[in-house]
Design a protein around this motif. Structure first.
Motif, PDB file in Angstrom:
ATOM      1  N   TYR A  82       0.887  -1.076  -0.054  1.00 15.09           N
ATOM      2  CA  TYR A  82       0.126  -0.097  -0.060  1.00 15.09           C
ATOM      3  C   TYR A  82       0.845   1.177   0.036  1.00 15.09           C
ATOM      4  O   TYR A  82       2.122   1.074   0.508  1.00 15.09           O
ATOM      5  N   PHE A  83       0.269   2.210  -0.804  1.00 20.86           N
ATOM      6  CA  PHE A  83       0.647   3.672  -0.375  1.00 20.86           C
ATOM      7  C   PHE A  83      -0.642   4.415   0.135  1.00 20.86           C
ATOM      8  O   PHE A  83      -1.609   4.557  -0.329  1.00 20.86           O
ATOM      9  N   ILE A  84      -0.285   4.933   1.288  1.00 26.59           N
ATOM     10  CA  ILE A  84      -1.349   5.604   2.128  1.00 26.59           C
ATOM     11  C   ILE A  84      -0.953   7.043   2.407  1.00 26.59           C
ATOM     12  O   ILE A  84       0.307   7.443   2.523  1.00 26.59           O
ATOM     13  N   SER A  85      -1.985   7.935   2.054  1.00 26.87           N
ATOM     14  CA  SER A  85      -1.874   9.340   2.577  1.00 26.87           C
ATOM     15  C   SER A  85      -2.364   9.266   3.876  1.00 26.87           C
ATOM     16  O   SER A  85      -3.444   9.068   4.520  1.00 26.87           O
ATOM     17  N   HIS A  86      -1.505   9.895   4.941  1.00 24.39           N
ATOM     18  CA  HIS A  86      -1.665   9.446   6.267  1.00 24.39           C
ATOM     19  C   HIS A  86      -2.343  10.321   6.993  1.00 24.39           C
ATOM     20  O   HIS A  86      -2.662  10.127   8.447  1.00 24.39           O
ATOM     21  N   ALA A 146     -12.034   5.431   7.071  1.00 28.40           N
ATOM     22  CA  ALA A 146     -12.919   4.427   6.424  1.00 28.40           C
ATOM     23  C   ALA A 146     -11.911   3.860   5.744  1.00 28.40           C
ATOM     24  O   ALA A 146     -12.058   2.437   5.375  1.00 28.40           O
ATOM     25  N   SER A 147     -11.066   4.352   4.748  1.00 23.68           N
ATOM     26  CA  SER A 147     -10.216   3.403   3.836  1.00 23.68           C
ATOM     27  C   SER A 147      -9.243   2.687   4.549  1.00 23.68           C
ATOM     28  O   SER A 147      -8.964   1.602   4.285  1.00 23.68           O
ATOM     29  N   LEU A 148      -8.782   3.020   5.881  1.00 25.22           N
ATOM     30  CA  LEU A 148      -7.934   2.292   6.585  1.00 25.22           C
ATOM     31  C   LEU A 148      -8.616   1.072   7.172  1.00 25.22           C
ATOM     32  O   LEU A 148      -7.858  -0.052   7.257  1.00 25.22           O
ATOM     33  N   LYS A 149      -9.369   1.260   7.837  1.00 19.95           N
ATOM     34  CA  LYS A 149     -10.524   0.111   8.000  1.00 19.95           C
ATOM     35  C   LYS A 149     -10.698  -1.012   7.051  1.00 19.95           C
ATOM     36  O   LYS A 149     -10.472  -2.117   7.425  1.00 19.95           O
ATOM     37  N   ALA A 150     -10.984  -0.359   5.798  1.00 23.63           N
ATOM     38  CA  ALA A 150     -11.249  -1.360   4.795  1.00 23.63           C
ATOM     39  C   ALA A 150     -10.016  -1.921   4.277  1.00 23.63           C
ATOM     40  O   ALA A 150     -10.186  -3.024   3.864  1.00 23.63           O
ATOM     41  N   MET A 151      -8.851  -1.415   4.435  1.00 21.80           N
ATOM     42  CA  MET A 151      -7.516  -2.071   4.104  1.00 21.80           C
ATOM     43  C   MET A 151      -7.603  -3.423   4.898  1.00 21.80           C
ATOM     44  O   MET A 151      -7.079  -4.424   4.364  1.00 21.80           O
ATOM     45  N   VAL A 152      -7.755  -3.432   6.309  1.00 17.12           N
ATOM     46  CA  VAL A 152      -7.627  -4.552   7.292  1.00 17.12           C
ATOM     47  C   VAL A 152      -8.775  -5.467   6.598  1.00 17.12           C
ATOM     48  O   VAL A 152      -8.324  -6.636   6.663  1.00 17.12           O
ATOM     49  N   PRO A 171      -1.961   6.275  11.497  1.00 15.75           N
ATOM     50  CA  PRO A 171      -2.835   5.274  10.528  1.00 15.75           C
ATOM     51  C   PRO A 171      -3.020   3.920  11.347  1.00 15.75           C
ATOM     52  O   PRO A 171      -4.243   3.124  11.220  1.00 15.75           O
ATOM     53  N   LEU A 172      -1.941   3.390  11.963  1.00 14.00           N
ATOM     54  CA  LEU A 172      -2.045   2.059  12.475  1.00 14.00           C
ATOM     55  C   LEU A 172      -2.945   2.031  13.913  1.00 14.00           C
ATOM     56  O   LEU A 172      -3.512   0.791  14.090  1.00 14.00           O
ATOM     57  N   TYR A 173      -3.029   3.103  14.442  1.00 13.25           N
ATOM     58  CA  TYR A 173      -4.036   3.141  15.457  1.00 13.25           C
ATOM     59  C   TYR A 173      -5.501   2.804  15.017  1.00 13.25           C
ATOM     60  O   TYR A 173      -6.317   2.301  15.551  1.00 13.25           O
ATOM     61  N   ILE A 174      -5.861   3.315  13.740  1.00 10.90           N
ATOM     62  CA  ILE A 174      -7.016   3.191  13.222  1.00 10.90           C
ATOM     63  C   ILE A 174      -7.323   1.618  12.712  1.00 10.90           C
ATOM     64  O   ILE A 174      -8.178   1.044  12.764  1.00 10.90           O
ATOM     65  N   MET A 175      -6.011   1.214  11.965  1.00 13.08           N
ATOM     66  CA  MET A 175      -6.209   0.036  11.407  1.00 13.08           C
ATOM     67  C   MET A 175      -6.132  -1.154  12.423  1.00 13.08           C
ATOM     68  O   MET A 175      -7.050  -2.182  12.326  1.00 13.08           O
ATOM     69  N   PHE A 176      -5.217  -1.300  13.482  1.00 17.67           N
ATOM     70  CA  PHE A 176      -5.366  -2.253  14.303  1.00 17.67           C
ATOM     71  C   PHE A 176      -5.381  -1.435  15.994  1.00 17.67           C
ATOM     72  O   PHE A 176      -4.101  -1.411  16.585  1.00 17.67           O
ATOM     73  N   PRO A 177      -6.497  -1.020  16.373  1.00 16.50           N
ATOM     74  CA  PRO A 177      -6.541  -0.110  17.452  1.00 16.50           C
ATOM     75  C   PRO A 177      -6.106  -0.921  18.802  1.00 16.50           C
ATOM     76  O   PRO A 177      -5.929  -0.347  19.723  1.00 16.50           O
ATOM     77  N   GLU A 178      -6.211  -2.161  18.683  1.00 14.04           N
ATOM     78  CA  GLU A 178      -5.871  -3.094  19.905  1.00 14.04           C
ATOM     79  C   GLU A 178      -4.021  -3.247  19.911  1.00 14.04           C
ATOM     80  O   GLU A 178      -3.649  -3.826  21.067  1.00 14.04           O
ATOM     81  N   ALA A 179      -3.616  -2.660  19.000  1.00 18.37           N
ATOM     82  CA  ALA A 179      -1.893  -2.708  18.872  1.00 18.37           C
ATOM     83  C   ALA A 179      -1.518  -4.202  19.011  1.00 18.37           C
ATOM     84  O   ALA A 179      -0.582  -4.750  19.736  1.00 18.37           O
ATOM     85  N   ASN A 180      -2.259  -5.303  18.262  1.00 21.88           N
ATOM     86  CA  ASN A 180      -2.026  -6.653  18.664  1.00 21.88           C
ATOM     87  C   ASN A 180      -1.147  -7.360  17.325  1.00 21.88           C
ATOM     88  O   ASN A 180      -0.974  -8.521  17.192  1.00 21.88           O
ATOM     89  N   ALA A 193       3.121  -9.098  10.443  1.00 29.41           N
ATOM     90  CA  ALA A 193       3.828  -7.923  10.880  1.00 29.41           C
ATOM     91  C   ALA A 193       3.465  -6.859   9.931  1.00 29.41           C
ATOM     92  O   ALA A 193       3.210  -7.300   8.633  1.00 29.41           O
ATOM     93  N   VAL A 194       3.466  -5.481  10.386  1.00 29.02           N
ATOM     94  CA  VAL A 194       3.167  -4.487   9.212  1.00 29.02           C
ATOM     95  C   VAL A 194       4.754  -3.760   9.195  1.00 29.02           C
ATOM     96  O   VAL A 194       5.158  -3.406  10.254  1.00 29.02           O
ATOM     97  N   LEU A 195       5.135  -3.591   7.986  1.00 27.15           N
ATOM     98  CA  LEU A 195       6.287  -2.858   7.782  1.00 27.15           C
ATOM     99  C   LEU A 195       6.156  -1.748   7.099  1.00 27.15           C
ATOM    100  O   LEU A 195       5.228  -1.570   6.160  1.00 27.15           O
ATOM    101  N   VAL A 196       6.460  -0.520   7.819  1.00 27.05           N
ATOM    102  CA  VAL A 196       6.113   0.741   7.474  1.00 27.05           C
ATOM    103  C   VAL A 196       7.423   1.591   6.887  1.00 27.05           C
ATOM    104  O   VAL A 196       8.428   1.816   7.620  1.00 27.05           O
ATOM    105  N   ILE A 197       7.187   2.386   5.672  1.00 29.24           N
ATOM    106  CA  ILE A 197       8.319   3.059   5.082  1.00 29.24           C
ATOM    107  C   ILE A 197       7.607   4.393   5.251  1.00 29.24           C
ATOM    108  O   ILE A 197       6.484   4.806   4.566  1.00 29.24           O
ATOM    109  N   SER A 198       7.895   5.229   6.369  1.00 30.41           N
ATOM    110  CA  SER A 198       7.234   6.410   6.689  1.00 30.41           C
ATOM    111  C   SER A 198       7.842   7.688   5.913  1.00 30.41           C
ATOM    112  O   SER A 198       9.266   7.955   6.126  1.00 30.41           O
ATOM    113  N   GLY A 199       7.139   8.680   5.504  1.00 33.02           N
ATOM    114  CA  GLY A 199       7.849   9.908   5.103  1.00 33.02           C
ATOM    115  C   GLY A 199       8.482  10.529   6.166  1.00 33.02           C
ATOM    116  O   GLY A 199       9.129  11.796   5.827  1.00 33.02           O
ATOM    117  N   HIS A 200       8.339  10.295   7.380  1.00 38.63           N
ATOM    118  CA  HIS A 200       9.102  10.893   8.673  1.00 38.63           C
ATOM    119  C   HIS A 200      10.456  10.414   9.177  1.00 38.63           C
ATOM    120  O   HIS A 200      10.731  10.767  10.137  1.00 38.63           O
TER     121      HIS A 200
END
Length: 266
Positions: A8-12, A32-38, A125-134, A47-54
């Motif tokens: 994915y490429f997301i606008s975060h 809504a789009s982040l939840k739909a991704m999951v 964005p990960l908080y929206i996608m996986f709010p339980e941080a699991n 695992a989720v591997l993130v390449i962040s613009g930060h």
């Protein structure tokens, strides 16, 4: 058998937006789009591997902490947003070392980083996608200089992880000029977004070359004075270079004038 994960490429979004009700309402389409991704994933990721613009470094750094700290890399927000926690574990087992090994095998300068924390391009964005941080989360940095070719190579090197249950996310923004948020963003962001959507639906070889030459796009350097928030796209697409692009998020008039999009590959 593990099924191949899409990339994915997301606008975060902006800063700690999920924790601020007014901002969260503004980013309701993004949420809504982040939840739909999951919901569309073939399996729960290993695992989720993130390449962040930060996060950028002199080489390609791989986050290796078992429990990464938080990095509050934003300014001017309410005090409580500087004590947010997203307690997802870091890369499980030898995954950070496996990731670094893939990069070294591709000839990319690489090191492990046990100190780097989650920046808001990851934890918001990960908080929206996986709010339980699991689900374990870790990051790979961009490299100074923002070479498109190097970041496509980064994605290609990371591609085998998709068959090992790792979800690869390039986290940036399709428009990122902080000085132009508002009505002034309308024309340039619409033009750049239209170009991007057209390019991402080209044949793979042509698509890659068009993105390497992205500065030829309309309003390219207006939309991205620096390309830190665009470069994660190269890595996400490099990991799925021959696969179909699907736009999964599209907003018009965001923050007073911004057009922004996110994409799935594969």
């Amino acid at each position: 058998m593990t099924r191949r994960m899409p990339t994915y490429f997301i606008s975060h979004g902006g800063g700690p937006w999920p924790w601020l009700p007014q901002m969260r309402a503004q980013f309701r389409n993004l949420e809504a789009s982040l939840k739909a991704m999951v919901a569309e994933l073939p399996d729960l990721p290993k695992a989720v591997l993130v390449i962040s613009g930060h996060w950028e470094t002199e080489d390609f750094a791989v986050m290796s902490a078992a429990h990464p700290p938080m990095l509050y890399d934003y300014y001017g927000f309410p005090q409580e947003t500087y004590s947010i926690t997203y307690p997802a574990p870091g890369a499980p087992g030898d995954l950070a070392q496996r990731t670094a090994s893939l990069l070294r095998e591709a000839g990319l300068p690489t090191r492990l980083d046990a100190r780097q924390g989650f920046d808001h391009g990851t934890f918001a964005p990960l908080y929206i996608m996986f709010p339980e941080a699991n689900v374990p989360v870790y990051q790979v940095s961009m490299r100074h200089g923002y070479s498109p070719e190097e970041h496509f190579a980064l994605g290609r090197a990371l591609a085998p992880l998709r068959d090992e249950g790792v979800m690869i996310v390039g986290s940036g923004l399709s428009f990122h000029n902080l000085r132009m948020f508002g009505p002034a963003a309308k024309v340039p962001s619409e033009a750049f977004d239209t170009w991007l959507d057209d390019v991402l639906h080209e044949a793979p070889a042509r698509r890659t070359q068009s993105l390497i030459e992205w500065e030829k796009a309309p309003y390219a350097r207006v939309c991205h004075r620096e390309e830190d928030h665009f470069v994660p796209l190269f890595a996400a697409l490099g990991a799925a270079e021959g696969e179909t692009a699907t736009r999964i998020y599209h907003d018009v008039g965001l923050m007073g004038g911004v057009t922004a999009s996110s994409y799935r590959f594969g």
